[in-house]
Enzyme design. Structure first.
Site, mmCIF file in Angstrom:
data_model
loop_
_atom_site.group_PDB
_atom_site.id
_atom_site.type_symbol
_atom_site.label_atom_id
_atom_site.label_comp_id
_atom_site.label_asym_id
_atom_site.label_seq_id
_atom_site.Cartn_x
_atom_site.Cartn_y
_atom_site.Cartn_z
ATOM 1 N N CYS A 32 -4.337 -3.472 4.099
ATOM 2 C CA CYS A 32 -3.924 -2.979 5.421
ATOM 3 C C CYS A 32 -5.023 -3.123 6.468
ATOM 4 O O CYS A 32 -5.286 -4.216 6.954
ATOM 5 C CB CYS A 32 -3.445 -1.536 5.294
ATOM 6 S SG CYS A 32 -2.486 -0.964 6.716
ATOM 7 N N GLU A 37 0.845 -1.190 0.000
ATOM 8 C CA GLU A 37 0.000 0.000 0.000
ATOM 9 C C GLU A 37 0.885 1.248 0.000
ATOM 10 O O GLU A 37 1.933 1.274 0.651
ATOM 11 C CB GLU A 37 -0.875 -0.025 1.257
ATOM 12 C CG GLU A 37 -1.781 1.184 1.447
ATOM 13 C CD GLU A 37 -2.439 1.194 2.817
ATOM 14 O OE1 GLU A 37 -3.603 1.627 2.906
ATOM 15 O OE2 GLU A 37 -1.799 0.766 3.801
ATOM 16 N N LYS A 96 -9.749 0.323 -2.050
ATOM 17 C CA LYS A 96 -9.942 -0.048 -0.644
ATOM 18 C C LYS A 96 -11.341 0.341 -0.183
ATOM 19 O O LYS A 96 -11.790 1.468 -0.404
ATOM 20 C CB LYS A 96 -8.882 0.646 0.208
ATOM 21 C CG LYS A 96 -8.850 0.240 1.667
ATOM 22 C CD LYS A 96 -7.691 0.946 2.375
ATOM 23 C CE LYS A 96 -7.565 0.540 3.827
ATOM 24 N NZ LYS A 96 -6.428 1.250 4.484
#
Length: 535
Positions: A404, A293, A352
């Site tokens: 994440c 990321e 995301k």
């Protein structure tokens, strides 16, 4: 004869002494201190330490301080347990922004644990109470994972069990079942010890209660052993050789974002080093490469210079690269994974979906700005949420993506597998949190996810710790922190689904219903007892 009343002093032994009063006050503090210390003990059971078993005495002690308490006492004791647990666990949230946000987060999250304490105290009067009490804890986790601001599941009991004997239960019912087993065992240990020490019950009643207590300990352990066959590293759709790139950042902390081009160049450089080592025969050629990321916070769709260097890296290694970028599209800011082909360029994207409050978007912006203008400056523009699960098709290998923070959420990982993922990647950026325990806590989550869905999990991180995790939860390779590095490994692709994957949210819902039933029973019993007493 007249009798005159005179005052008579009480004998000395009937007068409470000052030392006795102080002693009584100190005794009243024992449950409060014990509750906070049990919370600290639970924290110590979490990574980076491998002391998973300390969760059992932590919950046994929590049961001791709560059993039979009034709701007011339980609320306070539960809050102290939450503070003891969460204050050290979440200290990393204040690494770069100071203690204010950290303390505020802990103060709010501990309220949920305080309410759990009330529920545990209520059901502690029921037969087989450890069962009801463990379900109450999981119900509290379920709520905490959803509110406020779409939840914060950090600190789920399951996330501290990556090295524990209960780990195979993750494949049975995910994090709720794994966490339930640990809490049940802890409460059961306390109840078994209490019954052994207590000799006033009738033999028949004692036997029934003792059997329930022992089953609370034995069933989770036996269940974990029985679940071991669900954990397998066997390839079901062949294997792939994967490369994980950790480019590192010029320096840690929030300032790394101001050095966006340097971070991108670091990842290009490490990929070029991998390409050179492949050409020299030092390592096997990967089938694809995974960047973390924020490895390109420069939008490669809007900045040709960023696209050029990414393309250079892809051509050098000769295989597709999954690049973590920050992209602005149609007026929206997106945290995006971009599949970059060495010939075709960008071909697939994943945005995301579970974005981080106060990190990627700012709830209550006006209020936060009034408290501290610097905090609003750190999140100048809110990120937008993606809407579709991320599964990249890499030459027939389907790689699921959970970026994440998403690794903490059950649904965000599961639906990559239900959409066909044969392995999972968790690209992350932990540079903001320096060398804190955060990266190890998050790595443990990925280990739990590997077992939960029986998939290889790769964890590419900008600054470390990057890792390759097998479907049994074991780490086969990992990097250090704040060093440039790459990992190359052949990993199994798997297509079968575990019971946890198939069942999804159902085990958690079932435990929430058990908790509700237990609390309802306890409240009803209390009301009936009061009526009977009044009569």
């Amino acid at each position: 004869m007249t009798v005159t009343a005179t005052s008579v002093d009480q004998p000395d032994q009937l007068q409470p002494s000052a030392s006795g009063t102080r002693g009584a006050r100190l005794l009243r503090l024992v449950p409060a201190v014990a509750s906070a210390l049990c919370g600290v003990l639970l924290y110590v059971s979490f990574p980076p330490r491998t002391l998973w078993w300390l969760a059992l005495p932590a919950f046994a002690g929590f049961a001791w301080v709560l059993r039979g308490r009034s709701w007011k006492a339980a609320l306070g004791l539960g809050y102290l347990f939450g503070l003891g647990f969460l204050l050290p666990l979440l200290v990393w949230t204040g690494v770069e922004v100071g203690p204010g946000p950290w303390l505020a987060l802990v103060a709010i999250e501990a309220i949920f644990i305080a309410l759990v304490g009330v529920g545990v105290a209520a059901v502690s009067r029921l037969p087989a109470w450890p069962l009801w009490a463990a379900a109450v804890w999981i119900a509290g986790e379920a709520v905490r994972a959803r509110v406020p601001f779409q939840g914060f599941p950090w600190g789920k009991i399951a996330f501290g069990q990556a090295d524990g004997v209960f780990l195979p239960l993750a494949a049975v019912g995910g994090t709720p079942v794994l966490g339930f087993a640990v809490v049940l065992c802890g409460f059961g240990l306390y109840e078994a010890g209490r019954l052994i020490a207590e000799k006033r019950r009738s033999r028949a009643v004692w036997r029934g209660a003792a059997a329930a207590a022992l089953l609370s300990v034995a069933v989770p352990v036996v269940g974990a052993v029985a679940a071991r066959p669900l954990v397998s590293d066997k390839a079901e759709d062949g294997t792939r050789t994967v490369a994980v790139i950790q480019g590192n950042v010029p320096r840690s902390g929030l300032e790394f974002s101001a050095q966006r081009r340097a971070v991108l160049d670091h990842h290009v450089r490490e990929t070029l080093r991998l390409a050179a080592d492949v050409k020299a025969g030092k390592v096997a050629r990967p089938d694809f490469v995974l960047w973390p990321e924020n490895s390109s916070d420069i939008d490669p769709f809007a900045n040709p210079d960023a696209a050029v260097v990414i393309n250079e890296a892809a051509k050098a290694v000769g295989v597709p690269i999954s690049v973590g970028g920050v992209v602005e599209r149609d007026g929206k800011l997106l945290n995006e994974q971009i599949l970059w082909d060495p010939v075709k360029g960008p071909t697939q994207t994943y945005d995301k979906r579970q974005i981080q409050p106060f990190g990627e978007y700012l709830p209550l912006r006006g209020l936060v700005g009034a408290i501290n203008k610097n905090w609003t400056g750190m999140v100048r523009q809110d990120f937008s949420r993606g809407s579709k699960p991320g599964v990249f098709d890499l030459d027939g290998a389907k790689v699921g993506l959970a970026t994440c923070y998403e690794a903490a959420f059950d649904w965000a990982v599961r639906d990559t597998v239900t959409h066909g993922a044969e392995m999972i990647s968790v690209p992350s950026n932990n540079a903001t949190f320096d060398r804190s325990e955060m990266t190890y806590q998050q790595l443990a989550m990925s280990r739990i996810r590997a077992v939960e869905h029986s998939r290889t999990v790769t964890v590419p991180v900008t600054s470390g710790v990057s890792a390759v995790i097998m479907p049994d939860g074991k780490i086969t390779q990992k990097t250090g922190m704040f060093v440039p590095a790459y990992l190359v490994q052949k990993v199994p692709l798997r297509t079968s689904k575990t019971p946890a994957t198939e069942l999804g949210i159902l085990p958690e819902m079932a435990l929430v219903l058990v908790a509700a039933g237990g609390v309802g029973w306890a409240i009803g019993s209390g009301l009936r007892g009061r009526r009977a007493g009044g009569a």
